[in-house]
Write an enzyme that holds these catalytic residues in place. Structure first.
Site, PDB file in Angstrom:
ATOM      1  N   ASP B 436       0.884  -1.151   0.000  1.00 16.60           N
ATOM      2  CA  ASP B 436       0.000   0.000   0.000  1.00 16.60           C
ATOM      3  C   ASP B 436       0.930   1.212   0.000  1.00 16.60           C
ATOM      4  O   ASP B 436       2.093   1.088   0.358  1.00 16.60           O
ATOM      5  CB  ASP B 436      -0.867  -0.058   1.255  1.00 16.60           C
ATOM      6  CG  ASP B 436      -1.628   1.219   1.491  1.00 16.60           C
ATOM      7  OD1 ASP B 436      -2.260   1.697   0.548  1.00 16.60           O
ATOM      8  OD2 ASP B 436      -1.566   1.729   2.618  1.00 16.60           O
ATOM      9  N   ASP B 620      -1.562  -0.555   5.788  1.00 14.38           N
ATOM     10  CA  ASP B 620      -1.867  -0.035   7.119  1.00 14.38           C
ATOM     11  C   ASP B 620      -3.301   0.439   7.270  1.00 14.38           C
ATOM     12  O   ASP B 620      -3.820   0.521   8.368  1.00 14.38           O
ATOM     13  CB  ASP B 620      -0.916   1.121   7.467  1.00 14.38           C
ATOM     14  CG  ASP B 620      -1.268   2.378   6.702  1.00 14.38           C
ATOM     15  OD1 ASP B 620      -1.623   2.254   5.511  1.00 14.38           O
ATOM     16  OD2 ASP B 620      -1.202   3.466   7.284  1.00 14.38           O
TER      17      ASP B 620
END
Lengths: 57, 731
Positions: B436, B620
C-alpha cells in the site's frame, strides 16, 4: 550396600525439597521480573527524591 | 467548558480500602529509572505500593481509596520524565502468561524427575556387581519418581494429543504421547517381572527436553505480546466525551459507548467510528482510504477511527458496531476473505502426519516379525516398544519450535513482531509483495520538503509560532524546525492561521492568502501539485513551506533489495493517480495501480494467487484489512489502524521499511534451518531404528540417542539467528 536403602531415599528427599522450593518461588512471583530483580539487588535505598508537586505547593 | 480526565475505567479494587492501577511506562531502561519512579510515586501520601516491572516496562500502583485520582500518577510520571498510560491486559496476554507459568511448573517437575532418575539409572547401566535385588529396588524407586511426575509434566502433550485425536487429526503430540505412555507402561510391567531393562529415564528425559523447547517458545511469544500491548497502551487513545451539556471529560476509548457524543478538535485523530452531528471541518481520511486529499465534513458525514480532523471542531455521535457504510462494507469483505483464507498446514503437522503412521507400522511389523522368527510374545512386544521409544520424536518435536523461537527472537530485535504462530513458515515462500502507499511506503506524518532553502532564523520563528496551531501542516513545520518554545500571545484565526507579535513585527503562519504569499505558493504548487503549502510572513517578507508525506527513508533501498532477492514488488493504492505515479517512479516500481477500492485490491491479490504466486500484502489502512486477510501472509506498520493490525500476521516498528526485508530474510533462513533439522532428526531415526528392530536398544543407548539428537537440532537451530544481507549480516 545396605546403606543405599537410607542414602537413596535421602537424596530423593533432598531433590524433592529443591523442587518444592522452586514451585514456591514460582508461585510467589519471583520470575515475573527477572531484569528488575537483577538491578534491585544492587540498588541503594538511601537516595532521597524531591517530594511530589502538590507538597512543594 | 469544564474539562476533566477520567481513568476510573482502568482502576481495579483490591479490597474495600485499596485501589490498583496498571500502567505501561515508556523509557524505563535501568535501575535508576526504576528507583526514581518507585520513590517518586511512593512519596505521594496514601500510595501503598509502587512497583516497576523492568522486563515488561510496566508499573503497578496501589493506593488508599479516596483522595487520589489516577490522572495524578500520570502527571507525576510526566514530571519525572516518563510517558505513561493506564494499561489493561487483553485476555490473550493473561492466558499466555498463565500458560507460560504452567509450562515452567511442568518443566520444574520434569527436570527434578530426570535428574533423580539419572542418579538411579547410571548404576543400573553400569551393572558391575549390582545384585538383582538392588536393581529391582532402583527400578521401583524410578517408577515411584517418574510415574507421578510424568503424569503431571506430560499434561501439555497429552491434552494437545487428545484434542487432535478428538478432531480426527494427528499432530506431533500424538506419537509423543503414545511413545511416553507405552514406554512407562512397559517399564512398569518389566519392573514387576524383575526384568533387566526399564525405560523410565528415556521417557521423562523426552518430556523434559520437549518442555524446555515449548517453554522458550512460549516465553518469546509472551515477550512480543507484552511489547505490542505496551505500544498499544502508549498510543493513549482517548476520546473527549460530553458528560453534561457543557462539561467534557477525557476518557479512554474502552469507556466510550455507542450513542455517546464526543468532541473532535482540530489536529486530533478520531478514535471512534461515528457520524458528525455538529460542526464543519476538513478531515484527512488517508488512514482509512489511502486518499491523501482532505474531505469536507459536516452534519451527517461518517467518520472512522483513524480520521484526522484538520480545521474545525466537530461533535461526533459514536456509532454502534459496523453501522457506518464504509466500515460495514469492509467488515463484510474481511469476513469473506478470512473464510476463504486457505488453511495452511504447518510444517510440523505435515511431518507428523507422515511420521506417525510410518513409525507405528514399523513397530507393529517388528513385533510380528519377531513372533514369526520364533521369539516369545513378551520379547517381541518389548522390542516393538523399544522401537517406539527410540523413534519417539524428541528431536523431531524440537526441530521446528526451536528454530521458531530463535527466528522470532531475531526478528523481534530487527523490529518485527509476530502476530501469527505460522507467519514465519508462510513468509518464507513469498515471491510477490504488494505494498500500500499511504502510511506504508510513506511515513504516517507530514514533513517539510523545502526546509533546506529557508534561513535558520525564519525556520525557527515559524516553528515556534506553529506550536500554537493544531493543524497537521503546522505541526509538520514545528517538527521540522525542532521548535520547543512556543511564542507568547498567539491568536488563532479559525480556518486561516495563527499570528503573533514578536519584537514589534507581526508574524503570521497559515494559508498563503492569510500571509499574502499567493504568488510564491502558486509557484510551488504549479511545480508539484501534490504538496500542501503553508505560508509564513514576518512583516512583509514571506516564506512558503511545501509539506508532504515523505517516503520512508530506506524505502527505495529496501525495494531494490527485495527485487534482488527475486521478489516481484507491486504498488496498490487507494490514492489518486499523480501521487501514486510519483511514489512508484521514486521507488522504481513498475507495477502500480491508483484509486483502487478494497474490493479491487482483493480481486488483484486473488488474481495473483491464481497465477500461482505467493503474495505478501503490506498495508496499514482500514481499506487494506480485507486484502491483508486475503494474501498468503500480511504485514502492517505499528501506526496502522486497529483492524489492519489485528488482521496482519506480522507488525513492524519504526520509521524504516527495512523490517519488511528482515522478515523475508529471517523467514527464509528459518525455513531452511527447519528443513535441515527435520532431515537431521529423520536421519537419526534411520540410523537408530535398525538397532531397535534388532532388539539391541538398551536403555543406555535410548538415553544417549535421545539426548544426542535433541542437542544436535537445538544447536543447529541457533543458526537461524543470523542472515546474510548482501555480504553484511543483520545484528
Amino acid at each position: 550396600m545396605e546403606v543405599m536403602v537410607i542414602l537413596v531415599p535421602l537424596a530423593l528427599a533432598l531433590g524433592l525439597l529443591g523442587l518444592g522450593a522452586f514451585l514456591w518461588s514460582l508461585k510467589s512471583g519471583q520470575y515475573e521480573d527477572l531484569d528488575g530483580a537483577a538491578w534491585r539487588a544492587i540498588s541503594d535505598d538511601d537516595q532521597p527524591l524531591p517530594p511530589p508537586a502538590q507538597e512543594r505547593g | 467548558m469544564l474539562m476533566t480526565r477520567d481513568f476510573s475505567h482502568y482502576v481495579k479494587d483490591v479490597d474495600q480500602q485499596v485501589a490498583h492501577l496498571d500502567l505501561a511506562v515508556e523509557g524505563v531502561t535501568c535501575a535508576g529509572c526504576m528507583a526514581k519512579i518507585e520513590r517518586g510515586l511512593s512519596a505521594i501520601p496514601d500510595v501503598t505500593l509502587a512497583r516497576v516491572n523492568l522486563t515488561d516496562r510496566r508499573l503497578a500502583v496501589e493506593w488508599k481509596k479516596g483522595a487520589l485520582e489516577p490522572a495524578l500518577f500520570i502527571d507525576r510520571l510526566a514530571e519525572l520524565g516518563y510517558k505513561a498510560y493506564p494499561y489493561e491486559p487483553v485476555r490473550a496476554e493473561v492466558e499466555e502468561s498463565e500458560r507460560s507459568k504452567f509450562l515452567l511448573r511442568c518443566l520444574g517437575v520434569a527436570a527434578f524427575a530426570t535428574m533423580n532418575v539419572m542418579m538411579l539409572s547410571v548404576p543400573v547401566w553400569y551393572g558391575g556387581d549390582l545384585s538383582s535385588e538392588a536393581r529391582d529396588f532402583f527400578h521401583w524407586l524410578s517408577a515411584l519418581v517418574v510415574l507421578p511426575c510424568a503424569a503431571y509434566a506430560g499434561q501439555p502433550f497429552f491434552q494437545s494429543a487428545w484434542r487432535a485425536l478428538s478432531a480426527k487429526s494427528v499432530n506431533m503430540d500424538v506419537p509423543i504421547s503414545i511413545g511416553v505412555v507405552l514406554a512407562l507402561g512397559m517399564s512398569l510391567v518389566e519392573t514387576i517381572n524383575h526384568a533387566e531393562h526399564t525405560y523410565f529415564d528415556a521417557a521423562i528425559m523426552l518430556i523434559t527436553f520437549l518442555l524446555a523447547g515449548r517453554f522458550l517458545d512460549q516465553k518469546m511469544r509472551q515477550r512480543t505480546r507484552a511489547v505490542a500491548g505496551n505500544l498499544a497502551a502508549l498510543k493513549a487513545e482517548t476520546a473527549t466525551k460530553f458528560v453534561g451539556p457543557d462539561e467534557i471529560s477525557e476518557v479512554p476509548i474502552a469507556a466510550v459507548r455507542a450513542g455517546d457524543i464526543v468532541l473532535l478538535r482540530p489536529g486530533e485523530r478520531c478514535a471512534v467510528d461515528g457520524s458528525v452531528v455538529e460542526g464543519r471541518s476538513e478531515i484527512d481520511q488517508s488512514l482509512i482510504t489511502g486518499e491523501t486529499l482532505y474531505v469536507k465534513a459536516e452534519r451527517g458525514t461518517q467518520v472512522y477511527a483513524g480520521t484526522l480532523n484538520i480545521s474545525g471542531t466537530l461533535r461526533v455521535r459514536v456509532a454502534a458496531a459496523a453501522e457506518g457504510t464504509l466500515l460495514s462494507e469492509i467488515t463484510r469483505l474481511l469476513d469473506h476473505a478470512l473464510q476463504a483464507r486457505s488453511r495452511y498446514v504447518r510444517l510440523a503437522d505435515r511431518a507428523s502426519q507422515l511420521y506417525a503412521p510410518v513409525v507405528h507400522a514399523t513397530a507393529l511389523l517388528t513385533v510380528i516379525g519377531w513372533v514369526l522368527a520364533g521369539a516369545s510374545w513378551h520379547d517381541a512386544v518389548v522390542t516393538g516398544i523399544a522401537v517406539l521409544i527410540i523413534t519417539c520424536p524428541c528431536a523431531l518435536g524440537l526441530a521446528i519450535p526451536a528454530v521458531q523461537t530463535v527466528a522470532s527472537g531475531a526478528m523481534f530485535r530487527a523490529g518485527v513482531l509476530l502476530n501469527a504462530g505460522d507467519a514465519i513458515e508462510r513468509a518464507a515462500a513469498v515471491d510477490t509483495i504488494v505494498f500500500d502507499k499511504t502510511g506504508t511506503l510513506t511515513l504516517p506524518e507530514l514533513d517539510v520538503v523545502n526546509g533546506a532553502g529557508v534561513p535558520d532564523e525564519i525556520f525557527q520563528l515559524a516553528g515556534r509560532l506553529a506550536l500554537a496551531s493544531h493543524h497537521p501542516v503546522a505541526a509538520a513545520v514545528a517538527r521540522a524546525a525542532q521548535a520547543k518554545a512556543p511564542l507568547p500571545g498567539v491568536t488563532e484565526e479559525p480556518g486561516r492561521g495563527v499570528r503573533a507579535t514578536f519584537n514589534g513585527e507581526e508574524l503570521r503562519l497559515g494559508s498563503p492568502a492569510f500571509c499574502g504569499a499567493d504568488a510564491e505558493a502558486n509557484a510551488i504548487l504549479s511545480e508539484d501539485p501534490e504538496v500542501s503549502v503553508v505560508a509564513f510572513s514576518r512583516g512583509d517578507r514571506h516564506t512558503v513551506f511545501a509539506v508532504r508525506q515523505l517516503l520512508r527513508p530506506d524505502a527505495a533501498k529496501t525495494i531494490d533489495a527485495l527485487t534482488n532477492r527475486g521478489i516481484a514488488v507491486e504498488l496498490l493504492s487507494g490514492d489518486r493517480e499523480p501521487a501514486v505515479r510519483h511514489a512508484a517512479a521514486a521507488l522504481g516500481v513498475g507495477a502500480w495501480r491508483a484509486g483502487v477500492t478494497p474490493a479491487e485490491k482483493i480481486a488483484h491479490i486473488e488474481a495473483l494467487k491464481a497465477q500461482g504466486r505467493v503474495v505478501m500484502m503490506v498495508g496499514d489502512g482500514m481499506n487494506d484489512a480485507p486484502s491483508l486477510a486475503a494474501a498468503h501472509v500480511s504485514m502492517s506498520p505499528i501506526s496502522a489502524t486497529h483492524l489492519s493490525q489485528a488482521t496482519a500476521d506480522l507488525v513492524f516498528l519504526g520509521k524504516e521499511l527495512a523490517p519488511v526485508l528482515a522478515a523475508v530474510d529471517y523467514s527464509r533462513k528459518a525455513m531452511a534451518v527447519m528443513r535441515e533439522n527435520l532431515t537431521l532428526a529423520i536421519g537419526y531415526n534411520v540410523l537408530a531404528v535398525p538397532i531397535a528392530i534388532a532388539g539391541l536398544a538398551t536403555p543406555l543407548i535410548a538415553a544417549l540417542a535421545m539426548s544426542g539428537s535433541s542437542i544436535l537440532v537445538m544447536l543447529n537451530a541457533m543458526r537461524a539467528r543470523r542472515v546474510r544481507l548482501g555480504g553484511a549480516s543483520w545484528k
